[in-house]
Design a protein around this motif. Structure first.
Motif, PDB file in Angstrom:
ATOM      1  N   LEU A   1       0.852  -1.184   0.000  1.00 36.60           N
ATOM      2  CA  LEU A   1       0.000   0.000   0.000  1.00 36.60           C
ATOM      3  C   LEU A   1       0.889   1.235   0.000  1.00 36.60           C
ATOM      4  O   LEU A   1       1.815   1.336   0.810  1.00 36.60           O
ATOM      5  CB  LEU A   1      -0.886  -0.008   1.247  1.00 36.60           C
ATOM      6  N   VAL A   2       0.623   2.168  -0.923  1.00 41.43           N
ATOM      7  CA  VAL A   2       1.439   3.374  -1.047  1.00 41.43           C
ATOM      8  C   VAL A   2       0.513   4.584  -1.117  1.00 41.43           C
ATOM      9  O   VAL A   2      -0.459   4.591  -1.872  1.00 41.43           O
ATOM     10  CB  VAL A   2       2.317   3.329  -2.326  1.00 41.43           C
ATOM     11  N   LEU A   3       0.819   5.600  -0.328  1.00 45.03           N
ATOM     12  CA  LEU A   3       0.103   6.878  -0.381  1.00 45.03           C
ATOM     13  C   LEU A   3       1.108   7.934  -0.804  1.00 45.03           C
ATOM     14  O   LEU A   3       2.159   8.083  -0.183  1.00 45.03           O
ATOM     15  CB  LEU A   3      -0.497   7.222   0.978  1.00 45.03           C
ATOM     16  N   ILE A   4       0.771   8.661  -1.851  1.00 44.75           N
ATOM     17  CA  ILE A   4       1.696   9.607  -2.475  1.00 44.75           C
ATOM     18  C   ILE A   4       1.179  11.031  -2.327  1.00 44.75           C
ATOM     19  O   ILE A   4       0.004  11.309  -2.591  1.00 44.75           O
ATOM     20  CB  ILE A   4       1.867   9.255  -3.968  1.00 44.75           C
ATOM     21  N   LYS A   5       2.077  11.932  -1.922  1.00 46.10           N
ATOM     22  CA  LYS A   5       1.758  13.353  -1.784  1.00 46.10           C
ATOM     23  C   LYS A   5       2.676  14.122  -2.720  1.00 46.10           C
ATOM     24  O   LYS A   5       3.902  14.041  -2.616  1.00 46.10           O
ATOM     25  CB  LYS A   5       1.982  13.791  -0.338  1.00 46.10           C
ATOM     26  N   LEU A   6       2.081  14.841  -3.668  1.00 43.53           N
ATOM     27  CA  LEU A   6       2.888  15.664  -4.562  1.00 43.53           C
ATOM     28  C   LEU A   6       3.601  16.752  -3.762  1.00 43.53           C
ATOM     29  O   LEU A   6       3.054  17.276  -2.788  1.00 43.53           O
ATOM     30  CB  LEU A   6       2.019  16.294  -5.646  1.00 43.53           C
ATOM     31  N   LYS A   7       4.795  17.078  -4.183  1.00 44.70           N
ATOM     32  CA  LYS A   7       5.567  18.122  -3.517  1.00 44.70           C
ATOM     33  C   LYS A   7       4.909  19.480  -3.743  1.00 44.70           C
ATOM     34  O   LYS A   7       4.185  19.671  -4.738  1.00 44.70           O
ATOM     35  CB  LYS A   7       7.010  18.126  -4.032  1.00 44.70           C
ATOM     36  N   PRO A   8       5.123  20.436  -2.843  1.00 47.75           N
ATOM     37  CA  PRO A   8       4.541  21.775  -3.003  1.00 47.75           C
ATOM     38  C   PRO A   8       4.872  22.345  -4.382  1.00 47.75           C
ATOM     39  O   PRO A   8       6.009  22.266  -4.849  1.00 47.75           O
ATOM     40  CB  PRO A   8       5.199  22.594  -1.895  1.00 47.75           C
ATOM     41  N   GLY A   9       3.854  22.893  -5.026  1.00 42.47           N
ATOM     42  CA  GLY A   9       4.023  23.506  -6.341  1.00 42.47           C
ATOM     43  C   GLY A   9       3.908  22.535  -7.505  1.00 42.47           C
ATOM     44  O   GLY A   9       3.892  22.959  -8.658  1.00 42.47           O
ATOM     45  N   VAL A  10       3.819  21.231  -7.216  1.00 43.25           N
ATOM     46  CA  VAL A  10       3.688  20.226  -8.275  1.00 43.25           C
ATOM     47  C   VAL A  10       2.220  19.829  -8.375  1.00 43.25           C
ATOM     48  O   VAL A  10       1.578  19.535  -7.366  1.00 43.25           O
ATOM     49  CB  VAL A  10       4.560  18.978  -7.982  1.00 43.25           C
ATOM     50  N   THR A  11       1.693  19.824  -9.599  1.00 38.95           N
ATOM     51  CA  THR A  11       0.308  19.417  -9.817  1.00 38.95           C
ATOM     52  C   THR A  11       0.275  18.133 -10.648  1.00 38.95           C
ATOM     53  O   THR A  11       1.266  17.759 -11.271  1.00 38.95           O
ATOM     54  CB  THR A  11      -0.495  20.494 -10.567  1.00 38.95           C
ATOM     55  N   ARG A  12      -0.867  17.498 -10.662  1.00 32.93           N
ATOM     56  CA  ARG A  12      -0.979  16.246 -11.426  1.00 32.93           C
ATOM     57  C   ARG A  12      -0.876  16.466 -12.928  1.00 32.93           C
ATOM     58  O   ARG A  12      -0.671  15.523 -13.684  1.00 32.93           O
ATOM     59  CB  ARG A  12      -2.239  15.483 -11.048  1.00 32.93           C
ATOM     60  N   ASN A  13      -0.982  17.710 -13.396  1.00 31.24           N
ATOM     61  CA  ASN A  13      -0.817  18.003 -14.819  1.00 31.24           C
ATOM     62  C   ASN A  13       0.633  18.300 -15.198  1.00 31.24           C
ATOM     63  O   ASN A  13       0.934  18.504 -16.372  1.00 31.24           O
ATOM     64  CB  ASN A  13      -1.716  19.174 -15.228  1.00 31.24           C
ATOM     65  N   ASP A  14       1.516  18.334 -14.235  1.00 38.06           N
ATOM     66  CA  ASP A  14       2.937  18.553 -14.491  1.00 38.06           C
ATOM     67  C   ASP A  14       3.425  17.437 -15.427  1.00 38.06           C
ATOM     68  O   ASP A  14       3.107  16.264 -15.214  1.00 38.06           O
ATOM     69  CB  ASP A  14       3.683  18.495 -13.151  1.00 38.06           C
ATOM     70  N   PRO A  15       4.159  17.758 -16.463  1.00 38.04           N
ATOM     71  CA  PRO A  15       4.642  16.728 -17.394  1.00 38.04           C
ATOM     72  C   PRO A  15       5.440  15.615 -16.713  1.00 38.04           C
ATOM     73  O   PRO A  15       5.380  14.465 -17.118  1.00 38.04           O
ATOM     74  CB  PRO A  15       5.518  17.501 -18.381  1.00 38.04           C
ATOM     75  N   ARG A  16       6.163  15.945 -15.646  1.00 38.48           N
ATOM     76  CA  ARG A  16       6.923  14.920 -14.916  1.00 38.48           C
ATOM     77  C   ARG A  16       5.988  13.956 -14.202  1.00 38.48           C
ATOM     78  O   ARG A  16       6.271  12.753 -14.124  1.00 38.48           O
ATOM     79  CB  ARG A  16       7.868  15.578 -13.909  1.00 38.48           C
ATOM     80  N   VAL A  17       4.871  14.469 -13.698  1.00 37.16           N
ATOM     81  CA  VAL A  17       3.886  13.612 -13.030  1.00 37.16           C
ATOM     82  C   VAL A  17       3.221  12.711 -14.066  1.00 37.16           C
ATOM     83  O   VAL A  17       3.041  11.510 -13.842  1.00 37.16           O
ATOM     84  CB  VAL A  17       2.844  14.450 -12.260  1.00 37.16           C
ATOM     85  N   ARG A  18       2.876  13.276 -15.205  1.00 35.31           N
ATOM     86  CA  ARG A  18       2.259  12.460 -16.266  1.00 35.31           C
ATOM     87  C   ARG A  18       3.208  11.362 -16.746  1.00 35.31           C
ATOM     88  O   ARG A  18       2.799  10.230 -16.970  1.00 35.31           O
ATOM     89  CB  ARG A  18       1.817  13.340 -17.426  1.00 35.31           C
ATOM     90  N   ALA A  19       4.490  11.693 -16.877  1.00 36.92           N
ATOM     91  CA  ALA A  19       5.483  10.690 -17.299  1.00 36.92           C
ATOM     92  C   ALA A  19       5.632   9.606 -16.237  1.00 36.92           C
ATOM     93  O   ALA A  19       5.703   8.409 -16.554  1.00 36.92           O
ATOM     94  CB  ALA A  19       6.823  11.362 -17.573  1.00 36.92           C
ATOM     95  N   TRP A  20       5.655  10.012 -14.966  1.00 36.89           N
ATOM     96  CA  TRP A  20       5.733   9.032 -13.880  1.00 36.89           C
ATOM     97  C   TRP A  20       4.513   8.116 -13.906  1.00 36.89           C
ATOM     98  O   TRP A  20       4.640   6.889 -13.805  1.00 36.89           O
ATOM     99  CB  TRP A  20       5.828   9.743 -12.515  1.00 36.89           C
ATOM    100  N   GLU A  21       3.325   8.705 -14.040  1.00 36.52           N
ATOM    101  CA  GLU A  21       2.096   7.903 -14.019  1.00 36.52           C
ATOM    102  C   GLU A  21       2.089   6.897 -15.169  1.00 36.52           C
ATOM    103  O   GLU A  21       1.717   5.736 -14.982  1.00 36.52           O
ATOM    104  CB  GLU A  21       0.866   8.820 -14.085  1.00 36.52           C
ATOM    105  N   THR A  22       2.507   7.303 -16.341  1.00 44.73           N
ATOM    106  CA  THR A  22       2.566   6.389 -17.491  1.00 44.73           C
ATOM    107  C   THR A  22       3.536   5.243 -17.222  1.00 44.73           C
ATOM    108  O   THR A  22       3.219   4.070 -17.468  1.00 44.73           O
ATOM    109  CB  THR A  22       2.980   7.150 -18.758  1.00 44.73           C
ATOM    110  N   ALA A  23       4.710   5.570 -16.699  1.00 40.16           N
ATOM    111  CA  ALA A  23       5.699   4.535 -16.383  1.00 40.16           C
ATOM    112  C   ALA A  23       5.184   3.614 -15.282  1.00 40.16           C
ATOM    113  O   ALA A  23       5.358   2.392 -15.343  1.00 40.16           O
ATOM    114  CB  ALA A  23       7.016   5.181 -15.975  1.00 40.16           C
ATOM    115  N   PHE A  24       4.531   4.185 -14.284  1.00 40.63           N
ATOM    116  CA  PHE A  24       3.975   3.393 -13.191  1.00 40.63           C
ATOM    117  C   PHE A  24       2.934   2.399 -13.709  1.00 40.63           C
ATOM    118  O   PHE A  24       2.951   1.222 -13.349  1.00 40.63           O
ATOM    119  CB  PHE A  24       3.359   4.311 -12.122  1.00 40.63           C
TER     120      PHE A  24
END
Length: 108
Positions: free
Chosen positions: A5-28
């Motif tokens: 079980l993993v709970l993830i909190k984006l760092k301050p200033g990072v949103t789920r639309n950030d290209p790095r978040v989208r790339a992470w989600e795709t890889a995940f």
């Protein structure tokens, strides 16, 4: 069965639309192709606005402890972790769940 079980909190200033978040989600989302032993793979973005809520939840399961232990150092998993480290912090809890037969036996 062993749950990861993993709970993830984006760092301050990072949103789920950030290209790095989208790339992470795709890889995940591709991890089951590269990591043997996954028997359940559930995940999703938080749907509540409570201040204590985390942003993303992962609920994975493995048939054996050996499968879970092999997942951690898997090179593809480690690539995803490195991507995640740039944009988020997280908590994990790994625990064993008795299978249905053991559960029924304990209830009798």
């Amino acid at each position: 069965m062993f749950v990861h079980l993993v709970l993830i909190k984006l760092k301050p200033g990072v949103t789920r639309n950030d290209p790095r978040v989208r790339a992470w989600e795709t890889a995940f989302m591709a991890l089951p192709q590269y990591c043997a032993g996954i028997v359940r793979f559930e995940y999703g973005w938080n749907t509540t606005d409570r201040p204590i809520a985390y942003d993303f939840g992962i609920n994975m399961a493995f048939a054996t402890r050996a499968d879970l232990d092999a997942y951690g150092p898997n090179p593809r998993h480690q690539e995803v972790v490195a991507m995640e480290r740039e944009v988020a912090d997280w908590l994990i809890c790994d625990y064993e769940v008795a299978d249905e037969l053991r559960r029924r036996g304990a209830e009798l």
